[in-house]
Design an enzyme around this catalytic site. Structure first.
Site, PDB file in Angstrom:
ATOM      1  N   ASN A   1      -3.898   5.983  -1.263  1.00  0.00           N
ATOM      2  CA  ASN A   1      -3.577   6.043   0.164  1.00  0.00           C
ATOM      3  C   ASN A   1      -2.967   7.375   0.577  1.00  0.00           C
ATOM      4  O   ASN A   1      -3.117   7.796   1.732  1.00  0.00           O
ATOM      5  CB  ASN A   1      -2.677   4.879   0.578  1.00  0.00           C
TER       6      ASN A   1
ATOM      7  N   HIS B   1      -1.402  -2.811  -7.122  1.00  0.00           N
ATOM      8  CA  HIS B   1      -2.052  -2.534  -5.842  1.00  0.00           C
ATOM      9  C   HIS B   1      -3.575  -2.693  -5.984  1.00  0.00           C
ATOM     10  O   HIS B   1      -4.241  -1.871  -6.598  1.00  0.00           O
ATOM     11  CB  HIS B   1      -1.693  -1.108  -5.399  1.00  0.00           C
TER      12      HIS B   1
ATOM     13  N   GLU C   1      -4.073   0.068  -8.782  1.00  0.00           N
ATOM     14  CA  GLU C   1      -3.046   1.080  -9.052  1.00  0.00           C
ATOM     15  C   GLU C   1      -1.802   0.356  -9.534  1.00  0.00           C
ATOM     16  O   GLU C   1      -1.312  -0.547  -8.849  1.00  0.00           O
ATOM     17  CB  GLU C   1      -2.685   1.842  -7.769  1.00  0.00           C
TER      18      GLU C   1
ATOM     19  N   SER D   1       0.823  -1.211   0.000  1.00  0.00           N
ATOM     20  CA  SER D   1       0.000   0.000   0.000  1.00  0.00           C
ATOM     21  C   SER D   1       0.854   1.256   0.000  1.00  0.00           C
ATOM     22  O   SER D   1       0.342   2.345  -0.225  1.00  0.00           O
ATOM     23  CB  SER D   1      -0.861   0.040   1.268  1.00  0.00           C
TER      24      SER D   1
HETATM   25  N1  LIG Z   1      -6.031  -4.539   4.112  1.00  0.00           N
HETATM   26  C1  LIG Z   1      -6.265  -3.715   3.094  1.00  0.00           C
HETATM   27  O1  LIG Z   1      -7.319  -3.087   3.000  1.00  0.00           O
HETATM   28  C2  LIG Z   1      -5.215  -3.584   2.008  1.00  0.00           C
HETATM   29  C3  LIG Z   1      -5.585  -2.979   0.784  1.00  0.00           C
HETATM   30  C4  LIG Z   1      -4.634  -2.902  -0.242  1.00  0.00           C
HETATM   31  C5  LIG Z   1      -3.342  -3.390  -0.033  1.00  0.00           C
HETATM   32  N2  LIG Z   1      -3.014  -3.949   1.173  1.00  0.00           N
HETATM   33  C6  LIG Z   1      -1.640  -4.467   1.325  1.00  0.00           C
HETATM   34  O2  LIG Z   1      -1.652  -5.868   1.127  1.00  0.00           O
HETATM   35  C7  LIG Z   1      -0.643  -6.498   1.923  1.00  0.00           C
HETATM   36  C8  LIG Z   1      -1.266  -7.571   2.782  1.00  0.00           C
HETATM   37  O3  LIG Z   1      -2.230  -6.975   3.625  1.00  0.00           O
HETATM   38  P1  LIG Z   1      -3.404  -7.840   4.284  1.00  0.00           P
HETATM   39  O4  LIG Z   1      -4.438  -6.858   4.716  1.00  0.00           O
HETATM   40  O5  LIG Z   1      -3.779  -8.975   3.382  1.00  0.00           O
HETATM   41  O6  LIG Z   1      -2.641  -8.411   5.580  1.00  0.00           O
HETATM   42  P2  LIG Z   1      -3.024  -9.699   6.464  1.00  0.00           P
HETATM   43  O7  LIG Z   1      -2.388  -9.471   7.784  1.00  0.00           O
HETATM   44  O8  LIG Z   1      -4.487  -9.975   6.380  1.00  0.00           O
HETATM   45  O9  LIG Z   1      -2.296 -10.919   5.700  1.00  0.00           O
HETATM   46  C9  LIG Z   1      -0.900 -11.052   5.564  1.00  0.00           C
HETATM   47  C10 LIG Z   1      -0.594 -12.529   5.318  1.00  0.00           C
HETATM   48  O10 LIG Z   1       0.759 -12.672   4.904  1.00  0.00           O
HETATM   49  C11 LIG Z   1       1.260 -13.866   5.466  1.00  0.00           C
HETATM   50  N3  LIG Z   1       2.724 -13.833   5.430  1.00  0.00           N
HETATM   51  C12 LIG Z   1       3.577 -13.107   6.190  1.00  0.00           C
HETATM   52  N4  LIG Z   1       4.862 -13.362   5.813  1.00  0.00           N
HETATM   53  C13 LIG Z   1       4.805 -14.246   4.779  1.00  0.00           C
HETATM   54  C14 LIG Z   1       5.773 -14.885   3.966  1.00  0.00           C
HETATM   55  N5  LIG Z   1       7.076 -14.654   4.131  1.00  0.00           N
HETATM   56  N6  LIG Z   1       5.363 -15.760   3.018  1.00  0.00           N
HETATM   57  C15 LIG Z   1       4.035 -15.993   2.849  1.00  0.00           C
HETATM   58  N7  LIG Z   1       3.063 -15.422   3.586  1.00  0.00           N
HETATM   59  C16 LIG Z   1       3.443 -14.551   4.533  1.00  0.00           C
HETATM   60  C17 LIG Z   1       0.648 -13.912   6.871  1.00  0.00           C
HETATM   61  O11 LIG Z   1       0.685 -15.225   7.394  1.00  0.00           O
HETATM   62  C18 LIG Z   1      -0.777 -13.403   6.585  1.00  0.00           C
HETATM   63  O12 LIG Z   1      -1.660 -14.470   6.276  1.00  0.00           O
HETATM   64  C19 LIG Z   1       0.043  -5.360   2.716  1.00  0.00           C
HETATM   65  O13 LIG Z   1       1.169  -4.943   1.996  1.00  0.00           O
HETATM   66  C20 LIG Z   1      -1.030  -4.272   2.709  1.00  0.00           C
HETATM   67  O14 LIG Z   1      -0.490  -2.988   2.855  1.00  0.00           O
HETATM   68  C21 LIG Z   1      -3.926  -4.083   2.189  1.00  0.00           C
END
Ligand SMILES: NC(=O)c1ccc[n+]([C@@H]2O[C@H](COP(=O)([O-])OP(=O)(O)OC[C@H]3O[C@@H](n4cnc5c(N)ncnc54)[C@H](O)[C@@H]3O)[C@@H](O)[C@H]2O)c1
Length: 288
Positions: A193, A142, A154, A121
Site C-alpha cells: 500500500n 495482511h 504481508e 492495510s
Molecule cells: N478492501 C480491500 O481491498 C482490503 C484489502 C486488504 C486489507 N483490507 C483491510 O481489511 C479491513 C476490513 O476491510 P473491508 O474491505 O473488509 O471492510 P468492509 O467495510 O467491507 O467490512 C468491515 C466489516 O467489519 C464489521 N465490523 C465493524 N466493527 C466490528 C466489530 N467491532 N466486530 C465485528 N465486526 C465489525 C462491519 O460490520 C463490516 O461488515 C480493513 O482494515 C482494511 O483496511 C482491505
C-alpha cells in the site's frame, strides 16, 4: 510448533468473509464475529455465495462446499472466540475501532499462546499490540482482495512481536493457506500500500483536474502497462472509504503530500459512493 486448528475472524465484510472462507476451505474450524444479526447474516451470505461460485467454476465439489460451511460458525458474541488459537481482525480501517476490538480479544481469548492478528492495510501493529497485555503475540497478517484469488500475504511484525509468533503465522499463511508470504516492518502502509496508494491517488487527482477521463486513465494503464485493471476501477474494488482511510494513515505517518487524500475522494466517500460494494464509485455497478 503448534498446529492452528481453531480460528476466529472479526468482521465479515469484503475481507473478513474472504479470510473466513480460505481458512474453512483449508479444513480449519472458523468462528466469525460481526456487530449484529443483520451483518452476521450478510457475512454468511457473502461466504456462501463465494463458495457456490467455487462449485460452479469447478474449484471445489458440492461436498467440499458443504463441509466448509459446516466448519463455519457466525456469531455476534465475542465470547464465542474464547477457545481460538488464532484470531484475525478485519473490521473497518479505523484505529479507535480496531483498538477496541484488540482490547476485547485480549479479555476474551483464553489460550495464553493464541495469536491476535490484524488484517489492517496501514495502521501500525504496535498501536494494536499495546492495547493488549500480550503484544508479543500481536502481528499483521495482511491479505489481499479477493482473498480466495490473490496469493499474497504481508506479514507485519512490530518491535514487540515474538519470533515464535512470526514463525507460527508464517507457517499458517504459507503452508496451510498456500499463500506467498512477504515480510514488512511496522510502517504505515507496509510494502504494497505504500507503493499502491500514491498511484491510486494520482489517478484520482488526474481525473479531478480534468486532465483525462476515468475510462482513458484506466485504459491507459490496462493497455499500456498490462495491468489487469486500471487505478480507478481498482479503487472501486478496494472501496473508496478504505482507500481514504489508508491514505490518511500514510499521511499521518510520513506527512508526504503524495499520501494526502484528494478532495474528490473525500467528497465521494461523504456521498456514500464507496465503489463496487455500494453500487457506485468512479463507475456504476447498480445494474451489474
Ligand atoms: N478492501 C480491500 O481491498 C482490503 C484489502 C486488504 C486489507 N483490507 C483491510 O481489511 C479491513 C476490513 O476491510 P473491508 O474491505 O473488509 O471492510 P468492509 O467495510 O467491507 O467490512 C468491515 C466489516 O467489519 C464489521 N465490523 C465493524 N466493527 C466490528 C466489530 N467491532 N466486530 C465485528 N465486526 C465489525 C462491519 O460490520 C463490516 O461488515 C480493513 O482494515 C482494511 O483496511 C482491505
Amino acid at each position: 510448533m503448534r498446529e492452528i486448528e481453531r480460528i476466529g475472524v472479526v468482521g465479515s465484510g469484503l475481507m473478513g468473509a474472504g479470510i473466513a472462507e480460505v481458512c474453512t476451505r483449508a479444513g480449519r474450524h472458523v468462528v466469525v464475529r460481526e456487530v449484529d444479526a443483520a451483518a452476521a447474516e450478510a457475512g454468511l451470505a457473502r461466504i456462501t455465495k463465494s463458495l457456490d461460485r467455487g462449485v460452479r467454476s469447478g474449484k471445489l465439489t458440492e461436498d467440499e462446499r458443504d463441509a466448509a460451511l459446516g466448519r463455519l460458525h457466525v456469531t455476534t458474541d465475542f465470547a464465542d472466540l474464547a477457545d481460538r488459537q488464532l484470531v484475525v481482525e478485519a473490521v473497518v480501517e479505523h484505529e479507535p475501532m480496531k483498538i477496541e476490538v484488540f482490547r476485547a480479544l485480549d479479555a476474551v481469548v483464553e489460550d495464553p499462546a493464541a495469536i491476535l492478528a490484524s488484517n489492517t492495510s496501514s495502521i501500525p501493529i504496535m498501536k494494536l499490540g499495546i492495547a493488549t497485555t500480550r503484544p508479543e503475540q500481536v502481528i499483521g497478517i495482511h491479505f489481499f482482495n479477493p482473498v480466495p484469488v490473490l496469493r499474497l500475504v504481508e506479514l507485519v511484525t512490530s518491535l514487540m512481536t515474538s519470533a515464535a509468533t512470526i514463525e507460527t503465522a508464517e507457517r499458517f499463511a504459507g503452508d496451510v493457506l498456500g499463500k506467498k508470504v512477504i515480510r514488512s516492518q511496522d510502517r504505515a502502509g507496509f510494502i504494497v500500500n505504500a507503493l499502491l496508494i500514491p498511484y491510486l491517488l494520482s489517478a484520482i487527482r488526474m481525473m479531478e483536474s480534468g486532465f483525462a477521463t476515468a475510462d482513458d486513465i484506466d485504459t491507459g494503464m490496462v493497455e499500456g502497462c498490462n495491468h489487469p485493471m486500471g487505478p480507478l476501477r481498482l479503487t472501486d474494488l478496494i472501496g473508496l472509504d478504505t482507500t481514504q482511510a489508508v491514505a490518511e494513515s500514510l499521511y499521518e505517518e510520513f506527512k508526504e503530500p503524495l499520501y494526502a487524500p484528494p478532495p474528490m475522494l473525500s467528497r465521494m466517500v461523504e456521498a456514500g459512493l464507496l465503489g463496487r460494494k455500494s453500487g457506485r464509485g468512479f463507475y456504476d455497478y447498480a445494474s451489474a
